[in-house]
Motif scaffolding. Structure first.
Motif, PDB file in Angstrom:
ATOM      1  N   VAL A 139     -92.618 -16.944 -18.919  1.00 28.61           N
ATOM      2  CA  VAL A 139     -92.687 -17.895 -20.031  1.00 28.61           C
ATOM      3  C   VAL A 139     -91.306 -18.522 -20.179  1.00 28.61           C
ATOM      4  N   GLY A 140     -91.221 -19.839 -20.063  1.00 26.03           N
ATOM      5  CA  GLY A 140     -89.936 -20.514 -20.186  1.00 26.03           C
ATOM      6  C   GLY A 140     -89.515 -20.666 -21.639  1.00 26.03           C
ATOM      7  N   PHE A 141     -88.212 -20.814 -21.869  1.00 25.92           N
ATOM      8  CA  PHE A 141     -87.663 -20.981 -23.210  1.00 25.92           C
ATOM      9  C   PHE A 141     -86.993 -22.353 -23.340  1.00 25.92           C
ATOM     10  N   LEU A 142     -87.406 -23.124 -24.339  1.00 23.25           N
ATOM     11  CA  LEU A 142     -86.689 -24.313 -24.773  1.00 23.25           C
ATOM     12  C   LEU A 142     -85.930 -23.916 -26.025  1.00 23.25           C
ATOM     13  N   VAL A 143     -84.644 -23.715 -25.902  1.00 23.55           N
ATOM     14  CA  VAL A 143     -83.840 -23.140 -26.974  1.00 23.55           C
ATOM     15  C   VAL A 143     -83.142 -24.250 -27.753  1.00 23.55           C
ATOM     16  N   GLU A 144     -83.584 -24.458 -28.996  1.00 24.19           N
ATOM     17  CA  GLU A 144     -82.906 -25.446 -29.838  1.00 24.19           C
ATOM     18  C   GLU A 144     -81.819 -24.754 -30.647  1.00 24.19           C
ATOM     19  N   ILE A 145     -80.607 -25.214 -30.489  1.00 22.63           N
ATOM     20  CA  ILE A 145     -79.497 -24.674 -31.262  1.00 22.63           C
ATOM     21  C   ILE A 145     -79.354 -25.508 -32.530  1.00 22.63           C
ATOM     22  N   LYS A 146     -79.629 -24.866 -33.664  1.00 20.85           N
ATOM     23  CA  LYS A 146     -79.601 -25.559 -34.948  1.00 20.85           C
ATOM     24  C   LYS A 146     -78.169 -25.649 -35.462  1.00 20.85           C
ATOM     25  N   TYR A 147     -77.806 -26.854 -35.923  1.00 20.45           N
ATOM     26  CA  TYR A 147     -76.474 -27.016 -36.496  1.00 20.45           C
ATOM     27  C   TYR A 147     -76.550 -28.045 -37.613  1.00 20.45           C
ATOM     28  N   PRO A 148     -76.299 -27.631 -38.862  1.00 17.26           N
ATOM     29  CA  PRO A 148     -76.463 -28.535 -40.004  1.00 17.26           C
ATOM     30  C   PRO A 148     -75.377 -29.600 -40.060  1.00 17.26           C
ATOM     31  N   ASN A 149     -75.764 -30.804 -40.465  1.00 20.34           N
ATOM     32  CA  ASN A 149     -74.751 -31.847 -40.633  1.00 20.34           C
ATOM     33  C   ASN A 149     -73.915 -31.570 -41.874  1.00 20.34           C
ATOM     34  N   LEU A 150     -72.835 -32.321 -42.037  1.00 23.12           N
ATOM     35  CA  LEU A 150     -71.925 -32.091 -43.164  1.00 23.12           C
ATOM     36  C   LEU A 150     -72.603 -32.316 -44.504  1.00 23.12           C
ATOM     37  N   ALA A 151     -73.535 -33.271 -44.559  1.00 22.99           N
ATOM     38  CA  ALA A 151     -74.243 -33.535 -45.811  1.00 22.99           C
ATOM     39  C   ALA A 151     -75.015 -32.300 -46.264  1.00 22.99           C
ATOM     40  N   MET A 152     -75.651 -31.619 -45.305  1.00 17.01           N
ATOM     41  CA  MET A 152     -76.393 -30.409 -45.643  1.00 17.01           C
ATOM     42  C   MET A 152     -75.450 -29.295 -46.071  1.00 17.01           C
ATOM     43  N   GLN A 153     -74.331 -29.148 -45.377  1.00 12.95           N
ATOM     44  CA  GLN A 153     -73.367 -28.108 -45.733  1.00 12.95           C
ATOM     45  C   GLN A 153     -72.801 -28.338 -47.129  1.00 12.95           C
ATOM     46  N   ASN A 154     -72.500 -29.589 -47.437  1.00 20.17           N
ATOM     47  CA  ASN A 154     -71.957 -29.906 -48.765  1.00 20.17           C
ATOM     48  C   ASN A 154     -73.007 -29.728 -49.858  1.00 20.17           C
ATOM     49  N   ARG A 156     -75.530 -27.646 -50.009  1.00 20.98           N
ATOM     50  CA  ARG A 156     -75.795 -26.236 -50.310  1.00 20.98           C
ATOM     51  C   ARG A 156     -74.533 -25.384 -50.344  1.00 20.98           C
ATOM     52  N   ASN A 157     -73.386 -26.024 -50.211  1.00 19.11           N
ATOM     53  CA  ASN A 157     -72.103 -25.343 -50.362  1.00 19.11           C
ATOM     54  C   ASN A 157     -71.964 -24.146 -49.412  1.00 19.11           C
ATOM     55  N   PHE A 158     -72.157 -24.422 -48.120  1.00 21.46           N
ATOM     56  CA  PHE A 158     -71.931 -23.384 -47.127  1.00 21.46           C
ATOM     57  C   PHE A 158     -71.245 -23.995 -45.915  1.00 21.46           C
ATOM     58  N   THR A 159     -70.666 -23.137 -45.100  1.00 17.95           N
ATOM     59  CA  THR A 159     -69.954 -23.578 -43.907  1.00 17.95           C
ATOM     60  C   THR A 159     -70.694 -23.115 -42.666  1.00 17.95           C
ATOM     61  N   ALA A 160     -71.003 -24.031 -41.789  1.00 18.83           N
ATOM     62  CA  ALA A 160     -71.704 -23.687 -40.554  1.00 18.83           C
ATOM     63  C   ALA A 160     -70.765 -22.940 -39.613  1.00 18.83           C
ATOM     64  N   PRO A 161     -71.318 -22.145 -38.698  1.00 15.01           N
ATOM     65  CA  PRO A 161     -70.468 -21.435 -37.731  1.00 15.01           C
ATOM     66  C   PRO A 161     -69.657 -22.417 -36.889  1.00 15.01           C
ATOM     67  N   GLU A 162     -68.511 -21.971 -36.431  1.00 16.71           N
ATOM     68  CA  GLU A 162     -67.682 -22.813 -35.572  1.00 16.71           C
ATOM     69  C   GLU A 162     -68.437 -23.050 -34.263  1.00 16.71           C
ATOM     70  N   ARG A 163     -68.515 -24.306 -33.835  1.00 20.08           N
ATOM     71  CA  ARG A 163     -69.366 -24.677 -32.709  1.00 20.08           C
ATOM     72  C   ARG A 163     -69.033 -23.925 -31.425  1.00 20.08           C
ATOM     73  N   ASN A 164     -67.775 -23.860 -31.083  1.00 25.37           N
ATOM     74  CA  ASN A 164     -67.370 -23.245 -29.825  1.00 25.37           C
ATOM     75  C   ASN A 164     -67.790 -21.775 -29.777  1.00 25.37           C
ATOM     76  N   LYS A 165     -67.584 -21.069 -30.874  1.00 21.19           N
ATOM     77  CA  LYS A 165     -67.966 -19.658 -30.963  1.00 21.19           C
ATOM     78  C   LYS A 165     -69.479 -19.496 -30.889  1.00 21.19           C
ATOM     79  N   PHE A 220     -83.844 -37.714 -45.754  1.00 20.89           N
ATOM     80  CA  PHE A 220     -82.729 -36.815 -45.466  1.00 20.89           C
ATOM     81  C   PHE A 220     -83.125 -35.804 -44.403  1.00 20.89           C
ATOM     82  N   ASP A 221     -82.357 -35.749 -43.344  1.00 18.02           N
ATOM     83  CA  ASP A 221     -82.595 -34.783 -42.276  1.00 18.02           C
ATOM     84  C   ASP A 221     -81.335 -33.937 -42.125  1.00 18.02           C
ATOM     85  N   PRO A 222     -81.411 -32.632 -42.384  1.00 20.29           N
ATOM     86  CA  PRO A 222     -80.207 -31.783 -42.346  1.00 20.29           C
ATOM     87  C   PRO A 222     -79.600 -31.624 -40.964  1.00 20.29           C
ATOM     88  N   ASP A 223     -80.356 -32.002 -39.906  1.00 18.57           N
ATOM     89  CA  ASP A 223     -79.847 -31.856 -38.542  1.00 18.57           C
ATOM     90  C   ASP A 223     -79.090 -33.076 -38.041  1.00 18.57           C
TER      91      ASP A 223
END
Length: 319
Positions: A139-154, A156-165, A220-223
């Motif tokens: 079974v193959g995997f299509l892996v979507e890596i979710k990353y919220p835009n700045l509008a979404m972070q602001n 809900r007042n949270f910080t997304a993980p650092e991208r490189n990490k 509004f799309d958080p992605d």
């Protein structure tokens, strides 16, 4: 510390739903990855989850503010039937399977009869590594890596993980667990896409876009950052993908069904074209895209699509 006792459990992004989708004909499984507070990739679609405290207060919490232990302790507000747990235990018995042959020991009838509704698949939360262990190797995997835009972070007042990490954690698991499994990466975030390509060339990287749809600028799309020119039109997305050496784009099927020329525009640059969206559960729309040469079609509900395909076939035979 937040004590989470219950949660509204979404039907998608569960191991049981993956296995069921495959039994209904899916060649690959698309799912969303996010990072918990303790840096464990988990399969979950939304950035937030509704939880209920022991005092009975319902609230929303972001996935990256919960540890894996907290997330796994969450349970559906309505308890799933015991038969589902029994079915999952049989599936887990074959967790080291390298083919879907063993999966057939969990019969179609068992899956169907254990579901409270034929279009709803229940299951608990899982880590990325669980998917490699529990889903058969072919079974193959299509892996979507979710990353919220700045509008979404602001908002809900949270910080997304650092991208490189974030990307390093995902790739480390894939390199250690994938073996011969087909894997491809998807993301709406252009910087995540660049990192995925810069760090490896073995697995395809496709850029997700939702442009060229009627509500692109109004909903509004958080992605998505609608003002980022790298992905605010399909032609811009093609140019970006070519510039950073990605493998293709994934767009809403609405865009392709309204403008067939986009298929040729993508293919003329030797890129792959996948589509997603609610219109992909209609076999007529799937047929149109297949005839146009769309390389992959992502459908949210394989049971519904399978039923509609059978209905169309029965109708054509009766004619």
């Amino acid at each position: 510390m937040l004590t989470c006792l219950s949660v509204h459990l979404p039907a998608e992004n569960t191991i049981l739903s993956f296995l069921t989708a495959y039994r209904f004909g899916a060649k690959m499984i698309e799912f969303d990855l996010q990072l918990t507070y303790d840096n464990i990739p988990v399969i979950f679609h939304d950035y937030e989850i509704e939880v209920e405290t022991k005092e009975g207060v319902k609230m929303h919490e972001t996935i990256n503010r919960l540890t894996l232990d907290q997330l796994l302790k969450l349970r559906p507000l309505k308890k799933a039937p015991d038969q589902i747990t029994h079915a999952m235990s049989k599936i887990k018995h074959h967790r080291l399977s390298r083919s879907t042959g063993d999966l057939h020991q969990v019969t179609r009838e068992e899956i169907d009869t254990h579901l409270p509704h034929p279009d709803v698949i229940h299951g608990g939360y899982s880590t990325f590594q669980d998917a490699f262990a529990l889903v058969p190797q072919d079974v193959g995997f299509l892996v979507e890596i979710k990353y919220p835009n700045l509008a979404m972070q602001n908002l809900r007042n949270f910080t997304a993980p650092e991208r490189n990490k974030f990307v390093d954690i995902i790739l480390n698991i894939v390199f250690n667990e994938a073996q011969n499994r087909r894997v491809a990466f998807l993301t709406f975030d252009p910087d995540i896409a660049i990192l995925l390509r810069a760090k490896q060339f073995r697995y395809p990287v496709l850029f997700l876009v939702c442009c060229e749809t009627p509500n692109f600028y109004n909903v509004f799309d958080p992605d998505v950052n609608v003002h980022d020119t790298r992905g605010n039109s399909i032609m811009n997305a093609i140019a970006f993908v070519k510039m950073v050496n990605l493998d293709g784009i994934v767009c809403d099927s609405e865009s392709i069904l309204q403008n067939h020329s986009f298929v040729k525009a993508v293919h003329s640059e030797n890129l792959l074209l996948f589509t997603y969206g609610s219109r992909n559960v209609d076999p007529v729309n799937v047929k149109v895209q297949t005839e146009l040469g769309v390389d992959g079609i992502i459908a949210d509900n394989m049971t519904k699509l399978s039923k509609r395909v059978r209905t169309c076939m029965d109708a054509s035979l009766s004619d």
